[in-house]
Design a protein around this motif. Structure first.
Motif, PDB file in Angstrom:
ATOM      1  N   THR A 165       0.836  -1.199   0.000  1.00 34.33           N
ATOM      2  CA  THR A 165       0.000   0.000   0.000  1.00 34.33           C
ATOM      3  C   THR A 165       0.871   1.250   0.000  1.00 34.33           C
ATOM      4  OG1 THR A 165      -1.714  -1.163   1.240  1.00 34.33           O
ATOM      5  CG2 THR A 165      -1.821   1.241   1.206  1.00 34.33           C
ATOM      6  N   VAL A 166       0.537   2.195  -0.872  1.00 33.59           N
ATOM      7  CA  VAL A 166       1.276   3.450  -0.979  1.00 33.59           C
ATOM      8  C   VAL A 166       0.336   4.600  -0.644  1.00 33.59           C
ATOM      9  CG1 VAL A 166       2.632   4.938  -2.490  1.00 33.59           C
ATOM     10  CG2 VAL A 166       2.725   2.455  -2.784  1.00 33.59           C
ATOM     11  N   HIS A 167       0.792   5.523   0.184  1.00 32.51           N
ATOM     12  CA  HIS A 167      -0.005   6.694   0.570  1.00 32.51           C
ATOM     13  C   HIS A 167       0.728   7.987   0.220  1.00 32.51           C
ATOM     14  CE1 HIS A 167      -1.893   3.873   3.638  1.00 32.51           C
ATOM     15  NE2 HIS A 167      -2.952   4.419   3.071  1.00 32.51           N
ATOM     16  N   LEU A 168      -0.050   9.044   0.018  1.00 30.80           N
ATOM     17  CA  LEU A 168       0.469  10.403  -0.096  1.00 30.80           C
ATOM     18  C   LEU A 168      -0.323  11.252   0.877  1.00 30.80           C
ATOM     19  CD1 LEU A 168       2.442  12.243  -1.778  1.00 30.80           C
ATOM     20  CD2 LEU A 168       0.437  12.877  -3.138  1.00 30.80           C
ATOM     21  N   ALA A 169       0.376  12.043   1.691  1.00 32.35           N
ATOM     22  CA  ALA A 169      -0.289  12.835   2.725  1.00 32.35           C
ATOM     23  C   ALA A 169       0.250  14.256   2.753  1.00 32.35           C
ATOM     24  CB  ALA A 169      -0.093  12.189   4.098  1.00 32.35           C
ATOM     25  N   VAL A 170      -0.581  15.191   3.234  1.00 32.65           N
ATOM     26  CA  VAL A 170      -0.180  16.587   3.375  1.00 32.65           C
ATOM     27  C   VAL A 170      -0.612  17.099   4.748  1.00 32.65           C
ATOM     28  CG1 VAL A 170      -0.302  17.090   0.911  1.00 32.65           C
ATOM     29  CG2 VAL A 170      -2.338  17.428   2.344  1.00 32.65           C
ATOM     30  N   TYR A 171       0.001  18.206   5.159  1.00 36.08           N
ATOM     31  CA  TYR A 171      -0.343  18.867   6.417  1.00 36.08           C
ATOM     32  C   TYR A 171      -1.201  20.080   6.106  1.00 36.08           C
ATOM     33  CZ  TYR A 171       0.297  21.427  10.832  1.00 36.08           C
ATOM     34  OH  TYR A 171       0.085  22.105  12.013  1.00 36.08           O
ATOM     35  N   GLU A 172      -2.418  20.107   6.633  1.00 33.13           N
ATOM     36  CA  GLU A 172      -3.333  21.217   6.383  1.00 33.13           C
ATOM     37  C   GLU A 172      -4.077  21.569   7.662  1.00 33.13           C
ATOM     38  OE1 GLU A 172      -6.011  20.318   3.237  1.00 33.13           O
ATOM     39  OE2 GLU A 172      -4.505  20.468   1.654  1.00 33.13           O
ATOM     40  N   GLU A 173      -3.986  22.836   8.047  1.00 34.65           N
ATOM     41  CA  GLU A 173      -4.752  23.379   9.159  1.00 34.65           C
ATOM     42  C   GLU A 173      -4.648  22.503  10.410  1.00 34.65           C
ATOM     43  OE1 GLU A 173      -8.710  24.034   7.775  1.00 34.65           O
ATOM     44  OE2 GLU A 173      -8.116  25.554   6.324  1.00 34.65           O
ATOM     45  N   GLY A 174      -3.427  22.136  10.734  1.00 34.49           N
ATOM     46  CA  GLY A 174      -3.194  21.414  11.975  1.00 34.49           C
ATOM     47  C   GLY A 174      -3.453  19.929  11.919  1.00 34.49           C
ATOM     48  N   GLU A 175      -3.749  19.393  10.735  1.00 36.25           N
ATOM     49  CA  GLU A 175      -3.997  17.961  10.595  1.00 36.25           C
ATOM     50  C   GLU A 175      -3.190  17.408   9.428  1.00 36.25           C
ATOM     51  OE1 GLU A 175      -8.514  17.212  12.184  1.00 36.25           O
ATOM     52  OE2 GLU A 175      -8.276  17.841  10.091  1.00 36.25           O
ATOM     53  N   VAL A 176      -2.929  16.109   9.496  1.00 40.78           N
ATOM     54  CA  VAL A 176      -2.281  15.419   8.390  1.00 40.78           C
ATOM     55  C   VAL A 176      -3.329  14.528   7.724  1.00 40.78           C
ATOM     56  CG1 VAL A 176      -0.485  13.791   7.705  1.00 40.78           C
ATOM     57  CG2 VAL A 176      -0.013  15.485   9.481  1.00 40.78           C
ATOM     58  N   LEU A 177      -3.485  14.711   6.416  1.00 44.39           N
ATOM     59  CA  LEU A 177      -4.542  14.023   5.679  1.00 44.39           C
ATOM     60  C   LEU A 177      -3.948  13.194   4.550  1.00 44.39           C
ATOM     61  CD1 LEU A 177      -6.840  17.132   5.111  1.00 44.39           C
ATOM     62  CD2 LEU A 177      -7.137  15.437   6.907  1.00 44.39           C
ATOM     63  N   TYR A 178      -4.556  12.035   4.312  1.00 48.09           N
ATOM     64  CA  TYR A 178      -4.227  11.264   3.116  1.00 48.09           C
ATOM     65  C   TYR A 178      -4.910  11.929   1.924  1.00 48.09           C
ATOM     66  CZ  TYR A 178      -2.704   7.363   6.098  1.00 48.09           C
ATOM     67  OH  TYR A 178      -2.050   6.572   7.005  1.00 48.09           O
ATOM     68  N   ALA A 232       4.215  13.956   1.930  1.00 52.16           N
ATOM     69  CA  ALA A 232       5.022  12.802   2.322  1.00 52.16           C
ATOM     70  C   ALA A 232       4.389  11.554   1.725  1.00 52.16           C
ATOM     71  CB  ALA A 232       5.100  12.689   3.837  1.00 52.16           C
ATOM     72  N   MET A 233       5.219  10.663   1.193  1.00 53.43           N
ATOM     73  CA  MET A 233       4.709   9.412   0.643  1.00 53.43           C
ATOM     74  C   MET A 233       5.243   8.246   1.465  1.00 53.43           C
ATOM     75  SD  MET A 233       6.848   8.573  -2.819  1.00 53.43           S
ATOM     76  CE  MET A 233       5.924   9.787  -3.743  1.00 53.43           C
ATOM     77  N   SER A 234       4.447   7.191   1.529  1.00 53.49           N
ATOM     78  CA  SER A 234       4.844   6.065   2.359  1.00 53.49           C
ATOM     79  C   SER A 234       4.464   4.743   1.711  1.00 53.49           C
ATOM     80  CB  SER A 234       4.176   6.158   3.738  1.00 53.49           C
ATOM     81  OG  SER A 234       2.773   6.014   3.623  1.00 53.49           O
ATOM     82  N   VAL A 235       5.136   3.695   2.150  1.00 54.64           N
ATOM     83  CA  VAL A 235       4.786   2.321   1.817  1.00 54.64           C
ATOM     84  C   VAL A 235       4.496   1.606   3.123  1.00 54.64           C
ATOM     85  CG1 VAL A 235       5.657   0.122   0.944  1.00 54.64           C
ATOM     86  CG2 VAL A 235       6.094   2.218  -0.334  1.00 54.64           C
ATOM     87  N   SER A 236       3.320   0.979   3.207  1.00 49.06           N
ATOM     88  CA  SER A 236       2.900   0.281   4.423  1.00 49.06           C
ATOM     89  C   SER A 236       2.572  -1.167   4.110  1.00 49.06           C
ATOM     90  CB  SER A 236       1.659   0.952   5.026  1.00 49.06           C
ATOM     91  OG  SER A 236       1.896   2.314   5.299  1.00 49.06           O
TER      92      SER A 236
END
Length: 270
Positions: free
Chosen positions: A94-107, A210-214
């Motif tokens: 599984t690969v994800h991409l996430a960003v930081y917006e308004e105090g939260e981290v979202l996929y 940020a991208m990740s592999v889980s």
């Protein structure tokens, strides 16, 4: 014509160092003053260069406006998606991409594993900020005062014995993440799930995503997942170059790194 364009464009990084007079520009370009003047006038007509009252030239406001407009219209998800897909095809996880917006981290994007084991994460969902690898990268890049403020406001639920216990421990970990340029979550959210992550950076070097592999440890061992970190980092670097518009050879994931693992059928939640 190409030489003229090259010379004109060479003026822009020169003036980025600070205002320069006609003679200084001509000397740096190794051209006659009349040639330098013609180039400067052309750039000035397009608002890319401005002639000050003291006769020196500096970068024009139009150049900054164009740069800002370009940044505002960049879509990191659109740029990253084909690379996420290729990374998923290569490693199978599984690969994800996430960003930081308004105090939260979202996929903001996700590519599912090829295995029957599925992560229950979904696009638009917030991530557990005290343990998620993508969150560590995004928070580590914040200015120190903001980083400390965010970390001290967080709750620190002990999802597993490996969860971050308190703000002091998290600040220490973020300092390490900031220095090394990558992050992991090795059973911090769920004991059976491990994750490695790398940053996507903009032209200014700041982390924009940020991208990740889980993967569950029933599919791949911790050591095998950690071995994928160079691949994840190369993919993130490729996305960073495209997002920032900087030159460099494309470095897509190498299919030769792919390793088959036995399939499992149980479900795990990310």
């Amino acid at each position: 014509m190409s030489q003229t364009v090259d010379r004109a464009l060479s003026i822009l990084p020169l003036l980025a160092e600070g205002p320069a007079d006609l003679g200084g520009v001509a000397n740096r370009l190794d051209v006659h003053k009349s040639t330098a003047l013609r180039l400067l006038r052309t750039l000035s007509e397009h608002g890319l260069v401005y002639r000050q009252g003291d006769g020196r030239y500096r970068l024009g406001a139009r150049l900054f406006a164009l740069a800002q407009e370009a940044v505002e219209h960049l879509d990191v998800r659109e740029i990253a998606h084909p690379h996420l897909v290729r990374l998923g095809e290569t490693c199978g996880h599984t690969v994800h991409l996430a960003v930081y917006e308004e105090g939260e981290v979202l996929y903001i994007d996700k590519v599912d594993s090829r295995y029957p084991v599925r992560m229950y994460s979904r696009v638009g969902k917030t991530v557990p900020m005290s343990v998620a690898a993508v969150a560590k990268l995004l928070l580590a890049d914040l200015p120190e005062s903001e980083r400390r403020s965010v970390v001290e406001r967080l709750d620190y639920p002990l999802y597993t014995p490996r969860s971050t216990p308190h703000a002091a421990a998290y600040l220490k970990e973020l300092a390490t993440v900031r220095e090394q340029g990558w992050a992991t979550d090795l059973g911090g959210h769920e004991e059976s799930i491990n994750c490695v992550a790398a940053p996507v950076r903009g032209a200014d070097g700041r982390v924009v995503a940020a991208m990740s592999v889980s993967a569950p440890n029933v599919v791949v061992t911790t050591e095998e997942l950690l071995a994928l970190l160079p691949l994840v980092r190369r993919t993130a670097d490729t996305v960073s170059r495209e997002y920032a518009g900087t030159p460099g050879p494309a470095d897509p994931p190498d299919a030769a790194h792919h390793t088959q693992h036995p399939q499992h059928t149980e479900n795990k939640e990310a």
